[in-house]
Design a protein around this motif. Sequence first.
Motif, PDB file in Angstrom:
ATOM      1  N   LYS A 191       0.806  -1.211   0.000  1.00 36.27           N
ATOM      2  CA  LYS A 191       0.000   0.000   0.000  1.00 36.27           C
ATOM      3  C   LYS A 191       0.844   1.268   0.000  1.00 36.27           C
ATOM      4  O   LYS A 191       0.365   2.328  -0.415  1.00 36.27           O
ATOM      5  CB  LYS A 191      -0.926   0.011   1.223  1.00 36.27           C
ATOM      6  CG  LYS A 191      -1.936  -1.123   1.256  1.00 36.27           C
ATOM      7  CD  LYS A 191      -2.793  -1.057   2.503  1.00 36.27           C
ATOM      8  CE  LYS A 191      -3.796  -2.190   2.563  1.00 36.27           C
ATOM      9  NZ  LYS A 191      -4.615  -2.146   3.804  1.00 36.27           N
ATOM     10  N   ALA A 213       2.162  10.877   1.510  1.00 32.03           N
ATOM     11  CA  ALA A 213       0.793  10.382   1.589  1.00 32.03           C
ATOM     12  C   ALA A 213       0.038  10.667   0.294  1.00 32.03           C
ATOM     13  O   ALA A 213      -0.743   9.824  -0.189  1.00 32.03           O
ATOM     14  CB  ALA A 213       0.077  11.017   2.771  1.00 32.03           C
ATOM     15  N   CYS A 216       0.536   8.168  -2.463  1.00 27.42           N
ATOM     16  CA  CYS A 216      -0.206   6.910  -2.293  1.00 27.42           C
ATOM     17  C   CYS A 216      -1.712   7.114  -2.232  1.00 27.42           C
ATOM     18  O   CYS A 216      -2.476   6.141  -2.217  1.00 27.42           O
ATOM     19  CB  CYS A 216       0.269   6.207  -1.024  1.00 27.42           C
ATOM     20  SG  CYS A 216       2.014   5.765  -1.053  1.00 27.42           S
ATOM     21  N   TYR A 218      -3.496   8.697   0.287  1.00 27.18           N
ATOM     22  CA  TYR A 218      -4.054   8.528   1.627  1.00 27.18           C
ATOM     23  C   TYR A 218      -3.982   9.836   2.414  1.00 27.18           C
ATOM     24  O   TYR A 218      -3.170  10.723   2.113  1.00 27.18           O
ATOM     25  CB  TYR A 218      -3.291   7.458   2.409  1.00 27.18           C
ATOM     26  CG  TYR A 218      -3.389   6.074   1.834  1.00 27.18           C
ATOM     27  CD1 TYR A 218      -4.612   5.425   1.733  1.00 27.18           C
ATOM     28  CD2 TYR A 218      -2.248   5.397   1.388  1.00 27.18           C
ATOM     29  CE1 TYR A 218      -4.697   4.140   1.205  1.00 27.18           C
ATOM     30  CE2 TYR A 218      -2.322   4.124   0.869  1.00 27.18           C
ATOM     31  CZ  TYR A 218      -3.553   3.505   0.778  1.00 27.18           C
ATOM     32  OH  TYR A 218      -3.633   2.241   0.254  1.00 27.18           O
ATOM     33  N   HIS A 219      -4.828   9.925   3.443  1.00 28.11           N
ATOM     34  CA  HIS A 219      -4.722  11.028   4.398  1.00 28.11           C
ATOM     35  C   HIS A 219      -3.402  10.871   5.158  1.00 28.11           C
ATOM     36  O   HIS A 219      -3.000   9.744   5.488  1.00 28.11           O
ATOM     37  CB  HIS A 219      -5.906  10.990   5.370  1.00 28.11           C
ATOM     38  CG  HIS A 219      -5.950  12.159   6.299  1.00 28.11           C
ATOM     39  ND1 HIS A 219      -5.190  12.210   7.460  1.00 28.11           N
ATOM     40  CD2 HIS A 219      -6.652  13.326   6.252  1.00 28.11           C
ATOM     41  CE1 HIS A 219      -5.418  13.347   8.079  1.00 28.11           C
ATOM     42  NE2 HIS A 219      -6.299  14.046   7.360  1.00 28.11           N
ATOM     43  N   TYR A 222      -3.437   8.596   8.366  1.00 27.43           N
ATOM     44  CA  TYR A 222      -3.620   7.177   8.047  1.00 27.43           C
ATOM     45  C   TYR A 222      -2.380   6.622   7.361  1.00 27.43           C
ATOM     46  O   TYR A 222      -1.921   5.498   7.648  1.00 27.43           O
ATOM     47  CB  TYR A 222      -4.848   7.000   7.152  1.00 27.43           C
ATOM     48  CG  TYR A 222      -5.094   5.573   6.721  1.00 27.43           C
ATOM     49  CD1 TYR A 222      -5.398   4.595   7.658  1.00 27.43           C
ATOM     50  CD2 TYR A 222      -5.032   5.212   5.373  1.00 27.43           C
ATOM     51  CE1 TYR A 222      -5.620   3.274   7.270  1.00 27.43           C
ATOM     52  CE2 TYR A 222      -5.259   3.901   4.978  1.00 27.43           C
ATOM     53  CZ  TYR A 222      -5.551   2.935   5.930  1.00 27.43           C
ATOM     54  OH  TYR A 222      -5.765   1.636   5.537  1.00 27.43           O
ATOM     55  N   PHE A 223      -1.800   7.415   6.459  1.00 31.79           N
ATOM     56  CA  PHE A 223      -0.586   6.995   5.761  1.00 31.79           C
ATOM     57  C   PHE A 223       0.548   6.737   6.749  1.00 31.79           C
ATOM     58  O   PHE A 223       1.274   5.737   6.624  1.00 31.79           O
ATOM     59  CB  PHE A 223      -0.160   8.064   4.748  1.00 31.79           C
ATOM     60  CG  PHE A 223       1.210   7.840   4.187  1.00 31.79           C
ATOM     61  CD1 PHE A 223       1.426   6.903   3.182  1.00 31.79           C
ATOM     62  CD2 PHE A 223       2.302   8.572   4.669  1.00 31.79           C
ATOM     63  CE1 PHE A 223       2.701   6.693   2.672  1.00 31.79           C
ATOM     64  CE2 PHE A 223       3.572   8.362   4.159  1.00 31.79           C
ATOM     65  CZ  PHE A 223       3.770   7.424   3.155  1.00 31.79           C
TER      66      PHE A 223
END
Length: 294
Positions: A191, A213, A216, A218-219, A222-223
Amino acid sequence: MKTHLGTLGNLRPTVNFSNYFQAAAGTFWGPRTIPDCQLILLVAGSASFEFAGKCLNLLPGNCLFYGSDTPHRLAISSSGPSTLGSIHFSWDSVSSEAIHPEPTIILHTRDQLVRPAKTYTVHVEGHGDVDMWHFYEFTQLESLFARIAKEFVHQEPGYGSIARGYLIQILTSLIRYQMDKRFRAATEHSKIAASIEAIRQDASRNWSTPELAAICGYHPTYFAELFREATGYAPKHYLVLERVKQAQLLLLHEPTIEAVAMKLGYSSIHYFCRNFKAVTGLTPTEFKQRNVEL
């Protein structure tokens, strides 16, 4: 230093000594090396463990593993007593008879604590080779440590064989736990693979967590959690490790340390040297000298 132990199912580990006790605040052992291997479980309290140029802060449920030729120092926190479980053992022996390690423990000076730790590899049928970790966050071992220690206190007939059985359970549990963590880490790694590749391709850039982040999708919060799960490090720390990894190659070819630091995005040579030594245990100068010696 790596020792291949053979297949897990064929090993006959022998407990050489075990105890389960409370240590007073400020108690310490080492720096020293032992002749066999050791597992230490912190049951309650807090402690610190130094080895291979690292210092680990231990909390309840943390388990250590290390072997011979690995200088180490364990210190109980000054804030209060701690409860420990300890097992000295040999990985493979026909006899279950204990050989106490005390006569051949060697004391060292603190400068030896930067020496690399010895690695032990076990072959797990159907899964391949597994390098034993030196540190585990595993909370299900307390009763097994206590049972082995009890056998060594009472030493009733066959205690060595019973201790061996409990030890096999501990070692197998640790290897299973490690393999499960490795599988889950590989899943999480996919991921964040794009961010890792970005760091490798441009390690000189001061990457921020939001930038990585975004690569990828993502927030950032979260990342950052995903990244730590997959690699064991925060993104900033991983960037440092990658820079040091690339620095080791550059130091073999670049004429000066300053040139290497500049190529890797460091504006301060002092900061570069500090990062390099924290990761490798050597200064860049020492690393260059070591790699031109025959």
